[in-house]
Design a protein around this motif. Structure first.
Motif, PDB file in Angstrom:
ATOM      1  N   ARG A 151      12.640  44.471  10.121  1.00 16.14           N
ATOM      2  CA  ARG A 151      12.298  45.312   8.966  1.00 16.14           C
ATOM      3  C   ARG A 151      11.405  44.474   8.043  1.00 16.14           C
ATOM      4  O   ARG A 151      11.839  43.480   7.479  1.00 16.14           O
ATOM      5  CB  ARG A 151      13.563  45.758   8.223  1.00 16.14           C
ATOM      6  CG  ARG A 151      14.534  46.602   9.062  1.00 16.14           C
ATOM      7  CD  ARG A 151      15.826  46.853   8.286  1.00 16.14           C
ATOM      8  NE  ARG A 151      16.448  45.576   7.927  1.00 16.14           N
ATOM      9  CZ  ARG A 151      17.405  45.447   6.988  1.00 16.14           C
ATOM     10  NH1 ARG A 151      17.824  46.501   6.313  1.00 16.14           N
ATOM     11  NH2 ARG A 151      17.925  44.260   6.727  1.00 16.14           N
ATOM     12  N   PHE A 152      10.145  44.910   7.899  1.00 22.04           N
ATOM     13  CA  PHE A 152       9.160  44.121   7.175  1.00 22.04           C
ATOM     14  C   PHE A 152       8.601  44.893   5.976  1.00 22.04           C
ATOM     15  O   PHE A 152       8.269  46.068   6.089  1.00 22.04           O
ATOM     16  CB  PHE A 152       7.984  43.758   8.086  1.00 22.04           C
ATOM     17  CG  PHE A 152       8.344  42.817   9.206  1.00 22.04           C
ATOM     18  CD1 PHE A 152       8.278  41.450   9.019  1.00 22.04           C
ATOM     19  CD2 PHE A 152       8.731  43.309  10.444  1.00 22.04           C
ATOM     20  CE1 PHE A 152       8.590  40.579  10.050  1.00 22.04           C
ATOM     21  CE2 PHE A 152       9.049  42.459  11.482  1.00 22.04           C
ATOM     22  CZ  PHE A 152       8.984  41.074  11.285  1.00 22.04           C
ATOM     23  N   LEU A 153       8.471  44.185   4.861  1.00 26.24           N
ATOM     24  CA  LEU A 153       7.698  44.673   3.733  1.00 26.24           C
ATOM     25  C   LEU A 153       6.329  44.025   3.799  1.00 26.24           C
ATOM     26  O   LEU A 153       6.211  42.791   3.826  1.00 26.24           O
ATOM     27  CB  LEU A 153       8.371  44.305   2.409  1.00 26.24           C
ATOM     28  CG  LEU A 153       7.526  44.529   1.139  1.00 26.24           C
ATOM     29  CD1 LEU A 153       7.211  46.014   0.944  1.00 26.24           C
ATOM     30  CD2 LEU A 153       8.229  43.949  -0.090  1.00 26.24           C
ATOM     31  N   VAL A 154       5.283  44.835   3.854  1.00 28.22           N
ATOM     32  CA  VAL A 154       3.908  44.349   3.776  1.00 28.22           C
ATOM     33  C   VAL A 154       3.460  44.545   2.331  1.00 28.22           C
ATOM     34  O   VAL A 154       3.338  45.669   1.853  1.00 28.22           O
ATOM     35  CB  VAL A 154       2.994  45.115   4.754  1.00 28.22           C
ATOM     36  CG1 VAL A 154       1.540  44.702   4.564  1.00 28.22           C
ATOM     37  CG2 VAL A 154       3.438  44.864   6.193  1.00 28.22           C
ATOM     38  N   LEU A 155       3.253  43.444   1.621  1.00 32.34           N
ATOM     39  CA  LEU A 155       3.010  43.484   0.177  1.00 32.34           C
ATOM     40  C   LEU A 155       1.618  42.948  -0.128  1.00 32.34           C
ATOM     41  O   LEU A 155       1.296  41.795   0.195  1.00 32.34           O
ATOM     42  CB  LEU A 155       4.072  42.651  -0.547  1.00 32.34           C
ATOM     43  CG  LEU A 155       4.011  42.618  -2.071  1.00 32.34           C
ATOM     44  CD1 LEU A 155       4.174  44.018  -2.661  1.00 32.34           C
ATOM     45  CD2 LEU A 155       5.075  41.674  -2.627  1.00 32.34           C
ATOM     46  N   ALA A 181       9.110  47.414  15.245  1.00 32.84           N
ATOM     47  CA  ALA A 181       9.490  46.968  13.907  1.00 32.84           C
ATOM     48  C   ALA A 181       9.141  48.043  12.877  1.00 32.84           C
ATOM     49  O   ALA A 181       8.146  48.761  13.020  1.00 32.84           O
ATOM     50  CB  ALA A 181       8.763  45.677  13.557  1.00 32.84           C
ATOM     51  N   GLN A 182       9.960  48.130  11.840  1.00 24.92           N
ATOM     52  CA  GLN A 182       9.724  49.097  10.768  1.00 24.92           C
ATOM     53  C   GLN A 182       8.967  48.408   9.636  1.00 24.92           C
ATOM     54  O   GLN A 182       9.432  47.393   9.105  1.00 24.92           O
ATOM     55  CB  GLN A 182      11.053  49.648  10.244  1.00 24.92           C
ATOM     56  CG  GLN A 182      10.900  50.702   9.159  1.00 24.92           C
ATOM     57  CD  GLN A 182      10.203  51.963   9.670  1.00 24.92           C
ATOM     58  OE1 GLN A 182      10.520  52.447  10.762  1.00 24.92           O
ATOM     59  NE2 GLN A 182       9.260  52.476   8.896  1.00 24.92           N
ATOM     60  N   LEU A 183       7.816  48.956   9.269  1.00 30.39           N
ATOM     61  CA  LEU A 183       7.006  48.407   8.184  1.00 30.39           C
ATOM     62  C   LEU A 183       6.971  49.376   7.016  1.00 30.39           C
ATOM     63  O   LEU A 183       6.808  50.588   7.202  1.00 30.39           O
ATOM     64  CB  LEU A 183       5.563  48.175   8.631  1.00 30.39           C
ATOM     65  CG  LEU A 183       5.184  46.861   9.302  1.00 30.39           C
ATOM     66  CD1 LEU A 183       5.970  46.660  10.584  1.00 30.39           C
ATOM     67  CD2 LEU A 183       3.690  46.819   9.566  1.00 30.39           C
ATOM     68  N   GLU A 184       7.103  48.848   5.820  1.00 29.38           N
ATOM     69  CA  GLU A 184       6.777  49.592   4.603  1.00 29.38           C
ATOM     70  C   GLU A 184       5.675  48.836   3.890  1.00 29.38           C
ATOM     71  O   GLU A 184       5.760  47.608   3.722  1.00 29.38           O
ATOM     72  CB  GLU A 184       7.976  49.758   3.685  1.00 29.38           C
ATOM     73  CG  GLU A 184       7.642  50.602   2.459  1.00 29.38           C
ATOM     74  CD  GLU A 184       8.854  50.951   1.614  1.00 29.38           C
ATOM     75  OE1 GLU A 184       8.659  51.431   0.481  1.00 29.38           O
ATOM     76  OE2 GLU A 184       9.983  50.745   2.084  1.00 29.38           O
ATOM     77  N   ILE A 185       4.617  49.543   3.500  1.00 27.06           N
ATOM     78  CA  ILE A 185       3.434  48.923   2.919  1.00 27.06           C
ATOM     79  C   ILE A 185       3.361  49.264   1.442  1.00 27.06           C
ATOM     80  O   ILE A 185       3.399  50.440   1.063  1.00 27.06           O
ATOM     81  CB  ILE A 185       2.165  49.411   3.642  1.00 27.06           C
ATOM     82  CG1 ILE A 185       2.280  49.121   5.145  1.00 27.06           C
ATOM     83  CG2 ILE A 185       0.920  48.763   3.049  1.00 27.06           C
ATOM     84  CD1 ILE A 185       1.319  49.914   5.995  1.00 27.06           C
ATOM     85  N   ASP A 206      14.002  42.365   6.247  1.00 24.06           N
ATOM     86  CA  ASP A 206      14.333  41.060   6.823  1.00 24.06           C
ATOM     87  C   ASP A 206      13.302  39.998   6.462  1.00 24.06           C
ATOM     88  O   ASP A 206      13.597  38.801   6.506  1.00 24.06           O
ATOM     89  CB  ASP A 206      14.419  41.172   8.346  1.00 24.06           C
ATOM     90  CG  ASP A 206      15.511  42.131   8.788  1.00 24.06           C
ATOM     91  OD1 ASP A 206      16.647  41.980   8.322  1.00 24.06           O
ATOM     92  OD2 ASP A 206      15.205  43.035   9.589  1.00 24.06           O
ATOM     93  N   ALA A 207      12.092  40.422   6.128  1.00 22.20           N
ATOM     94  CA  ALA A 207      11.029  39.477   5.778  1.00 22.20           C
ATOM     95  C   ALA A 207       9.921  40.223   5.050  1.00 22.20           C
ATOM     96  O   ALA A 207       9.814  41.458   5.125  1.00 22.20           O
ATOM     97  CB  ALA A 207      10.475  38.789   7.025  1.00 22.20           C
ATOM     98  N   ILE A 208       9.090  39.442   4.368  1.00 22.36           N
ATOM     99  CA  ILE A 208       7.933  39.963   3.638  1.00 22.36           C
ATOM    100  C   ILE A 208       6.682  39.314   4.218  1.00 22.36           C
ATOM    101  O   ILE A 208       6.677  38.112   4.511  1.00 22.36           O
ATOM    102  CB  ILE A 208       8.036  39.648   2.133  1.00 22.36           C
ATOM    103  CG1 ILE A 208       9.285  40.304   1.529  1.00 22.36           C
ATOM    104  CG2 ILE A 208       6.776  40.098   1.394  1.00 22.36           C
ATOM    105  CD1 ILE A 208       9.629  39.792   0.146  1.00 22.36           C
TER     106      ILE A 208
END
Length: 321
Positions: A151-155, A181-185, A206-208
């Motif tokens: 689970r990734f945050l793309v910031l 993988a699940q991404l939120e941008i 889980d990570a950024i």
């Protein structure tokens, strides 16, 4: 044609005594600009006169951009260059059309927008490298590093560079699946919101993975220096922070990842410029996308988050400390 072009890039023959201008969207203290400018100097500097100008658009308010661009255009007219290398979207947007209208060939690097944003991309006097973050390759790699965490945050900042990159790859979606993988941008220019995403990220992700963060300002409109911003993020984050760009990797910064290299973009742009200087029309040189990423990691970052690279990845990685 593309294979032939790549072969030419490897040898990059040069003619002598020409004038090359480089227009930076940003400023020399910004590592991206410093790295690609150094690479251009390496390829072209021994045989040609190179003049670099800073638009400084990450620090100057937008109301001052046109005035700065006008000053630089006047300086370029006095120099009469044989080719102009434009670094990143803002330089291309502000400079490309006036230059080609004067008959000056243009080579670009670091441009994320397409013809809809930059019509001059289709001009026969223009060629270069379309910068594209390695979204898919990066996430695939980071899943191996994190093991079963996906689970990734793309910031990113809400700059033209990041909007263009995200829209080309994901369209209007701000959530996506990449290699399972699940991404939120999230794109924002507000310091409080950017830091809040970092501080609270462990509740969801889980990570950024960070993109650029150089157009961010606080609630009073004051510019947030990128290194200070990342220092604060590193200190307050409860999950690992990776990067799509090598310039954001280091002590108290991003841990690393499969990254775009400013140095490589600069080398390729300089070799394209050398083809133009040798008489090849820009319109005959196909525009490229970022050619290759590389593994870059911070030793202290890996230790801080108790992460280990596989022997294969470690053997291929560049460690910045």
């Amino acid at each position: 044609m593309r294979v032939f072009l790549l072969a030419l890039l490897l040898v990059s023959p040069l003619c002598f005594g020409k004038t090359v201008v480089v227009v930076q969207s940003y400023h020399l203290e910004y590592k991206w600009d410093a790295d690609y400018l150094e690479a251009i100097q390496t390829v072209l500097g021994k045989e040609h006169d190179i003049h670099a100008f800073e638009l400084d658009t990450k620090r100057l308010p937008k109301s001052e951009w046109f005035g700065r661009a006008s000053d630089i255009r006047r300086s370029i007219a006095e120099l009469g260059p044989d080719v102009v290398i434009l670094g990143d979207d803002n330089a291309f947007a502000l400079m490309a059309e006036p230059l080609v209208h004067q008959g000056i060939p243009v080579v670009f690097l670091g441009v994320n927008g397409g013809p809809a944003q930059h019509p001059a991309l289709k001009h026969p006097l223009v060629t270069g490298i379309l910068e594209r973050p390695f979204f898919t390759e990066s996430i695939r790699h980071l899943k191996k590093i994190l093991r079963k965490k996906d689970r990734f945050l793309v910031l990113m900042d809400d700059s033209p560079t990041m909007r263009n990159a995200v829209t080309e790859h994901f369209g209007d979606k701000r959530e996506a699946k990449v290699h399972g993988a699940q991404l939120e941008i999230v794109l924002t220019n507000n310091k409080s919101e950017w830091l809040s995403q970092i501080i609270q990220g462990h509740q969801t992700y889980d990570a950024i993975v960070v993109g650029t963060h150089h157009t961010i300002r606080d609630d009073a409109g004051n510019y947030a220096p990128p290194n200070e911003l990342m220092d604060e993020a590193f200190a307050k984050a409860q999950i690992p922070i990776f990067s799509f760009w090598d310039i954001f990797v280091g002590k108290n910064q991003g841990i690393g990842g499969f990254t775009v290299s400013a140095h490589q973009e600069g080398l390729t742009a300089a070799r394209l410029a050398s083809l133009v200087l040798n008489g090849i029309a820009p319109g005959r040189i196909p525009q490229l996308k970022s050619l290759s990423g590389h593994y870059v990691y911070s030793q202290s970052g890996l230790q801080h988050w108790d992460l280990t690279l596989s022997p294969m990845i470690a053997s291929q990685a560049k460690f910045v400390e």
